[in-house]
Design a protein around this motif. Structure first.
Motif, short mmCIF file in Angstrom:
data_model
loop_
_atom_site.label_atom_id
_atom_site.label_comp_id
_atom_site.label_asym_id
_atom_site.label_seq_id
_atom_site.Cartn_x
_atom_site.Cartn_y
_atom_site.Cartn_z
N VAL A 188 -34.60 48.86 -74.95
CA VAL A 188 -35.94 47.59 -75.00
C VAL A 188 -35.44 46.42 -76.30
N SER A 189 -35.98 45.50 -74.73
CA SER A 189 -35.26 43.64 -75.39
C SER A 189 -36.18 43.13 -76.39
N SER A 190 -35.97 42.61 -76.87
CA SER A 190 -36.27 41.59 -77.56
C SER A 190 -35.79 40.29 -78.74
N HIS A 191 -36.74 39.06 -78.58
CA HIS A 191 -36.19 38.12 -80.03
C HIS A 191 -36.19 38.24 -81.02
N LEU A 192 -37.19 39.38 -81.72
CA LEU A 192 -37.27 39.40 -82.74
C LEU A 192 -36.81 40.68 -83.30
N LEU A 193 -35.38 40.26 -84.41
CA LEU A 193 -34.80 41.72 -84.20
C LEU A 193 -35.25 42.63 -85.44
N GLY A 194 -36.55 42.45 -86.35
CA GLY A 194 -36.45 42.73 -87.31
C GLY A 194 -37.47 43.63 -86.96
N GLU A 195 -38.12 43.25 -85.92
CA GLU A 195 -39.03 44.58 -84.90
C GLU A 195 -38.10 45.02 -84.23
N VAL A 196 -36.89 45.18 -84.18
CA VAL A 196 -36.45 46.02 -83.44
C VAL A 196 -35.79 46.59 -84.29
N GLU A 197 -35.36 46.75 -85.30
CA GLU A 197 -35.19 47.41 -86.65
C GLU A 197 -36.01 48.40 -86.82
N GLN A 198 -37.26 47.92 -87.13
CA GLN A 198 -38.51 49.90 -87.00
C GLN A 198 -38.26 50.10 -86.07
N THR A 199 -38.28 50.32 -84.72
CA THR A 199 -38.05 51.50 -83.63
C THR A 199 -36.83 51.83 -82.49
N ALA A 200 -35.77 50.96 -83.05
CA ALA A 200 -34.53 51.59 -82.51
C ALA A 200 -33.29 52.40 -83.43
N HIS A 224 -21.75 45.96 -92.38
CA HIS A 224 -21.75 44.78 -93.21
C HIS A 224 -23.21 45.16 -94.21
N PRO A 225 -22.33 45.86 -95.18
CA PRO A 225 -23.32 46.30 -96.65
C PRO A 225 -23.81 44.14 -97.47
N GLY A 226 -25.11 45.19 -97.45
CA GLY A 226 -25.53 43.86 -97.98
C GLY A 226 -25.45 42.91 -99.52
N GLY A 227 -25.11 44.47 -100.45
CA GLY A 227 -24.31 43.65 -102.01
C GLY A 227 -25.33 44.67 -102.47
N GLU A 292 -31.47 40.15 -89.29
CA GLU A 292 -31.46 38.26 -89.16
C GLU A 292 -30.41 38.50 -89.75
N ASP A 293 -30.28 38.23 -90.99
CA ASP A 293 -28.89 38.11 -92.07
C ASP A 293 -27.39 38.45 -90.96
N LEU A 294 -27.47 39.78 -90.06
CA LEU A 294 -26.70 40.52 -89.40
C LEU A 294 -25.83 39.24 -88.84
N PHE A 295 -26.65 39.17 -87.92
CA PHE A 295 -26.81 38.23 -86.42
C PHE A 295 -25.85 37.12 -86.88
N MET A 296 -26.68 36.31 -88.23
CA MET A 296 -25.93 34.66 -88.59
C MET A 296 -24.54 34.94 -88.59
N ARG A 300 -21.94 33.12 -86.57
CA ARG A 300 -20.44 32.45 -87.02
C ARG A 300 -19.36 32.50 -86.66
N ARG A 301 -19.18 33.88 -86.95
CA ARG A 301 -17.93 34.64 -86.32
C ARG A 301 -17.43 34.48 -85.47
N LEU A 302 -17.77 34.55 -84.37
CA LEU A 302 -18.06 34.16 -82.65
C LEU A 302 -17.43 32.69 -82.93
N GLY A 303 -18.82 31.75 -83.27
CA GLY A 303 -18.37 30.00 -83.35
C GLY A 303 -17.15 30.00 -83.28
N ASP A 304 -16.48 30.57 -85.10
CA ASP A 304 -15.12 30.02 -85.38
C ASP A 304 -14.18 30.41 -84.70
N GLN A 305 -14.56 31.61 -83.41
CA GLN A 305 -12.83 31.69 -83.33
C GLN A 305 -13.01 31.08 -81.43
N SER A 306 -14.26 30.34 -80.99
CA SER A 306 -14.13 29.90 -80.13
C SER A 306 -13.46 28.38 -80.15
#
Ligand SMILES: Nc1ncnc2c1ncn2[C@@H]1O[C@H](COP(=O)(O)OP(=O)(O)OP(=O)(O)O)[C@@H](O)[C@H]1O
Length: 306
Positions: A188-200, A224-227, A292-296, A300-306
């Motif tokens: 199931v695709s979505s651009h709403l990350l929070g939404e998928v968190e509840q189904t996938a 990726h622990p939150g803290g 959302e936090d994880l995605f950011m 960012r990490r990917l951006g640093d590498q390229s």
């Protein structure tokens, strides 16, 4: 039967100068709900269209339950139900009549229509014309069409787009229950990350055509622990004190956040230290980062590498 429902290797597709999908190696385990996530333009729809044999990749392969989509198209796509973008229905026909067309085309027994209507909760509205249906009902009718052939794989592209909160809730429940109720794997695709968190229970994160991460949601959170959140009366002072050992400790409105993973012994020691220093501790809680936090973080990490 292979335990992998979908596997792609080096899948790439460009549109003119735009690379929509780049070297994608997607793996969706059978019997799971896999959230296929990414912002608009990430390449999700292009991937789904390739998987359904609607467009060809420039490079790479894709297979569904071990059958190559290009070389063994019929075998690959048999038992695959899909809902891609807003489904088109005959508005002057009833929900049932619309489904009957699909049933005839697929040569299925008459019971298939009633079963699919029931599965999406449209039995009562089945004899009403679709032009009187809400958007949510039309979307459910689209899902009924995808379910009519008892699919072993359901591919849903942004199925909650344009739905109201009640419609979103219903669609979410249907998706979440699909493996148990229908024995189906779901992508199931979505651009709403929070939404998928509840189904996938499994997620694949994409950005700018590239796959950032794929694994279970549990592993994503573990990696990726939150803290740790410490609720206290003098947060700024407590954060300063903890910074000697936790350089990234920070104070936020009545609480101290210590990013990263912390085990029970460490949490107990922190608590003891603060209490002995006469801080009032009103709560200790492990925080889960949002997708959302994880995605950011991952972009960012990917951006640093390229
Ligand atoms: N038929 C097409 N012609 C030209 N460009 C296209 C075409 N289809 C997709 N693209 C481009 O490819 C990129 C990926 O698009 P795609 O629709 O696969 O992303 P998406 O993740 O599904 O996003 P959305 O949520 O917006 O649908 C985008 O830059 C898009 O503009």
């Amino acid at each position: 039967m292979s335990q992998t429902a979908i596997r792609t290797e080096n899948l790439s597709r460009r549109f003119g100068r735009v690379t929509a999908v780049s070297d994608l190696g997607l793996e969706v385990p059978a019997g799971r709900v896999c959230g296929f996530l990414g912002p608009n333009g990430a390449g999700k729809t292009t991937t789904i269209r390739i998987l359904l044999g609607l467009i060809r990749p420039d490079r790479g392969n894709s297979a569904i339950f071990g059958h190559d989509v290009r070389k063994a198209r019929r075998a690959a796509l048999t038992g695959v139900g899909s809902l891609v973008e807003t489904p088109a229905h005959y508005l002057n026909l009833t929900g049932r009549e619309n489904l009957e067309i699909t049933r005839h085309l697929l040569g299925l027994p008459k019971t298939a229509t009633d079963r699919a209507l029931e599965q999406v909760g449209l039995t009562e509205a089945a004899n009403r014309k679709v032009k009187g249906y809400s958007l949510g009902m039309r979307q459910r009718l689209g899902l009924a069409r995808a379910l009519i052939d008892t699919p072993k794989l359901l591919i849903l592209d942004e199925p909650t787009n344009g739905l109201d909160p009640a419609g979103i809730h219903e669609m979410r429940n249907l998706i979440r229950e699909a493996p148990d109720r229908f024995g189906a794997t779901v992508l199931v695709s979505s651009h709403l990350l929070g939404e998928v968190e509840q189904t996938a229970d499994h997620v694949a994160l994409m950005d700018r055509g590239r796959l950032l991460f794929q694994d279970t949601l549990d592993n994503l959170h573990a990696a990726h622990p939150g803290g740790l959140e410490i609720r206290t009366d003098r947060a700024a002072e407590a954060a300063e004190r903890l910074k000697t050992r936790h350089a990234d400790a920070r104070a936020e409105e009545g609480r101290v956040i210590l990013p990263g993973a912390h085990d029970a012994t460490e949490i107990a020691a922190l608590n003891r230290e603060l209490v002995e220093a006469e801080f009032d501790i009103s709560g200790l809680r492990t925080l889960k980062p949002s997708l959302e936090d994880l995605f950011m973080k991952l972009t960012r990490r990917l951006g640093d590498q390229s």
